[in-house]
Design a protein around this motif. Structure first.
Motif, PDB file in Angstrom:
ATOM      1  N   SER A   1       0.856  -1.195   0.000  1.00  0.00           N
ATOM      2  CA  SER A   1       0.000   0.000   0.000  1.00  0.00           C
ATOM      3  C   SER A   1       0.887   1.238   0.000  1.00  0.00           C
ATOM      4  O   SER A   1       1.937   1.267   0.646  1.00  0.00           O
ATOM      5  CB  SER A   1      -0.940   0.020   1.211  1.00  0.00           C
ATOM      6  OG  SER A   1      -0.222   0.152   2.420  1.00  0.00           O
TER       7      SER A   1
ATOM      8  N   TYR B   1      -3.048   3.660  -2.785  1.00  0.00           N
ATOM      9  CA  TYR B   1      -2.927   2.682  -3.861  1.00  0.00           C
ATOM     10  C   TYR B   1      -2.620   1.323  -3.228  1.00  0.00           C
ATOM     11  O   TYR B   1      -1.708   1.216  -2.406  1.00  0.00           O
ATOM     12  CB  TYR B   1      -1.775   3.049  -4.801  1.00  0.00           C
ATOM     13  CG  TYR B   1      -1.959   4.358  -5.536  1.00  0.00           C
ATOM     14  CD1 TYR B   1      -2.539   4.403  -6.803  1.00  0.00           C
ATOM     15  CD2 TYR B   1      -1.523   5.563  -4.961  1.00  0.00           C
ATOM     16  CE1 TYR B   1      -2.689   5.608  -7.484  1.00  0.00           C
ATOM     17  CE2 TYR B   1      -1.681   6.763  -5.640  1.00  0.00           C
ATOM     18  CZ  TYR B   1      -2.260   6.785  -6.891  1.00  0.00           C
ATOM     19  OH  TYR B   1      -2.406   7.974  -7.555  1.00  0.00           O
ATOM     20  N   TYR B   2      -3.362   0.297  -3.613  1.00  0.00           N
ATOM     21  CA  TYR B   2      -3.078  -1.068  -3.182  1.00  0.00           C
ATOM     22  C   TYR B   2      -2.550  -1.843  -4.382  1.00  0.00           C
ATOM     23  O   TYR B   2      -3.142  -1.806  -5.470  1.00  0.00           O
ATOM     24  CB  TYR B   2      -4.336  -1.741  -2.634  1.00  0.00           C
ATOM     25  CG  TYR B   2      -4.807  -1.171  -1.317  1.00  0.00           C
ATOM     26  CD1 TYR B   2      -4.201  -1.543  -0.117  1.00  0.00           C
ATOM     27  CD2 TYR B   2      -5.852  -0.246  -1.271  1.00  0.00           C
ATOM     28  CE1 TYR B   2      -4.638  -1.016   1.097  1.00  0.00           C
ATOM     29  CE2 TYR B   2      -6.287   0.290  -0.069  1.00  0.00           C
ATOM     30  CZ  TYR B   2      -5.673  -0.099   1.112  1.00  0.00           C
ATOM     31  OH  TYR B   2      -6.104   0.428   2.313  1.00  0.00           O
TER      32      TYR B   2
ATOM     33  N   ASN C   1      -7.697  -4.676  -6.030  1.00  0.00           N
ATOM     34  CA  ASN C   1      -8.934  -4.294  -5.345  1.00  0.00           C
ATOM     35  C   ASN C   1      -9.103  -5.260  -4.179  1.00  0.00           C
ATOM     36  O   ASN C   1      -9.390  -6.429  -4.361  1.00  0.00           O
ATOM     37  CB  ASN C   1     -10.122  -4.415  -6.303  1.00  0.00           C
ATOM     38  CG  ASN C   1     -11.426  -3.979  -5.656  1.00  0.00           C
ATOM     39  OD1 ASN C   1     -11.502  -3.785  -4.436  1.00  0.00           O
ATOM     40  ND2 ASN C   1     -12.471  -3.840  -6.453  1.00  0.00           N
TER      41      ASN C   1
ATOM     42  N   LYS D   1      -6.095  -4.971   4.711  1.00  0.00           N
ATOM     43  CA  LYS D   1      -7.417  -4.394   4.952  1.00  0.00           C
ATOM     44  C   LYS D   1      -7.507  -3.669   6.297  1.00  0.00           C
ATOM     45  O   LYS D   1      -8.451  -2.908   6.529  1.00  0.00           O
ATOM     46  CB  LYS D   1      -8.486  -5.482   4.876  1.00  0.00           C
ATOM     47  CG  LYS D   1      -8.714  -6.021   3.468  1.00  0.00           C
ATOM     48  CD  LYS D   1      -9.739  -7.146   3.457  1.00  0.00           C
ATOM     49  CE  LYS D   1      -9.944  -7.697   2.048  1.00  0.00           C
ATOM     50  NZ  LYS D   1     -10.910  -8.817   2.019  1.00  0.00           N
TER      51      LYS D   1
ATOM     52  N   GLU E   1     -11.307  -5.751  -2.138  1.00  0.00           N
ATOM     53  CA  GLU E   1     -12.621  -6.366  -1.984  1.00  0.00           C
ATOM     54  C   GLU E   1     -12.704  -7.697  -2.733  1.00  0.00           C
ATOM     55  O   GLU E   1     -13.554  -8.547  -2.427  1.00  0.00           O
ATOM     56  CB  GLU E   1     -13.709  -5.423  -2.493  1.00  0.00           C
ATOM     57  CG  GLU E   1     -13.806  -4.117  -1.729  1.00  0.00           C
ATOM     58  CD  GLU E   1     -13.958  -4.335  -0.230  1.00  0.00           C
ATOM     59  OE1 GLU E   1     -14.805  -5.188   0.142  1.00  0.00           O
ATOM     60  OE2 GLU E   1     -13.255  -3.684   0.548  1.00  0.00           O
ATOM     61  N   ASP E   2     -11.820  -7.876  -3.713  1.00  0.00           N
ATOM     62  CA  ASP E   2     -11.806  -9.127  -4.489  1.00  0.00           C
ATOM     63  C   ASP E   2     -10.900 -10.183  -3.879  1.00  0.00           C
ATOM     64  O   ASP E   2     -10.800 -11.296  -4.395  1.00  0.00           O
ATOM     65  CB  ASP E   2     -11.344  -8.851  -5.931  1.00  0.00           C
ATOM     66  CG  ASP E   2     -12.303  -7.930  -6.678  1.00  0.00           C
ATOM     67  OD1 ASP E   2     -13.500  -7.906  -6.300  1.00  0.00           O
ATOM     68  OD2 ASP E   2     -11.861  -7.236  -7.596  1.00  0.00           O
TER      69      ASP E   2
END
Length: 223
Positions: free
Chosen positions: A9, A98-99, A219, A77, A221-222
């Motif tokens: 990150s 940015y991840y 992302n 996260k 979340e994925d």
């Protein structure tokens, strides 16, 4: 996706004039910040350069960056719940994170390479991080050639964003760049004025330590 893949990150925080001195004082934590961020294998609090493209001898006292290498996506996260992050963001005027997952890396930072290639680049956007610790005897040579690299970046097709970052002004320099695709980045790296500067840097041993890495966006979340 594999939750055992390390996630990188990079957060940017901008500050109003009234909070810039507070932000500057936080740089004292850069060497120890990793131990305050559970779940990271590497972390740095970085200052930024005032130039719009790449390296700059002039600091940007309004913008700071937090670079973290997380053991996996689950740990990544937790970034925004960490006290350090909430403090930095809470006083900032704007912030963006940015991840990323590393696709290629070589070199060292503080004697180790904290960025482990774990995924393959297929297509689409790409990020790069180029970092160097400059030899004192080569400072003039390096900074004399910076304008050529800056011009090459400014002319590059496919460059979406670029910002100079580092731990110490003048001698510890890095550039983070966001590209539309790999082809755009490679054209800058090997088909521009930057190419000759890179060759000269290698021949004349400008750097005590250097690191170059490529990433793809992630992302969370994925994952």
């Amino acid at each position: 996706m594999n939750n055992q893949i390390p996630i990188v990150s990079l957060s940017f925080f901008t500050y109003s004039i009234r909070d810039q001195f507070w932000a500057l004082k936080q740089m004292q934590q850069s060497k120890t910040i990793r131990y305050k961020l559970h779940g990271t294998s590497f972390a740095k609090l970085l200052g930024t350069g005032g130039g719009k493209f790449g390296f700059s001898i002039k600091p940007d006292f309004s913008t700071y960056a937090l670079l973290c290498v997380w053991k996996n996506a689950a740990e990544a996260k937790t970034l925004e719940s960490h006290h350090i992050f909430t403090q930095l963001k809470g006083k900032s005027h704007t912030s963006e994170t940015y991840y990323m997952a590393c696709t290629q890396s070589h070199g060292a930072w503080d004697g180790v390479n904290p960025l482990v290639p774990a995924v393959e680049y297929q297509s689409g956007p790409m990020f790069t991080l180029t970092r160097a610790s400059l030899s004192a005897a080569k400072l003039l040579a390096f900074w004399t050639h910076v304008p050529a690299t800056t011009r090459a970046l400014e002319k590059s097709n496919g460059l979406l964003f670029s910002k100079g970052v580092g731990e110490l002004p003048i001698i510890e320099q890095a550039t983070f760049s966001h590209w539309e695709n790999s082809e755009s980045m490679l054209n800058f790296a090997y088909k521009s004025e930057h190419t000759q500067v890179l060759i000269k840097a290698k021949k004349q041993n400008w750097f005590k330590e250097e690191l170059f890495a490529r990433f793809i966006p992630v992302n969370l979340e994925d994952w």
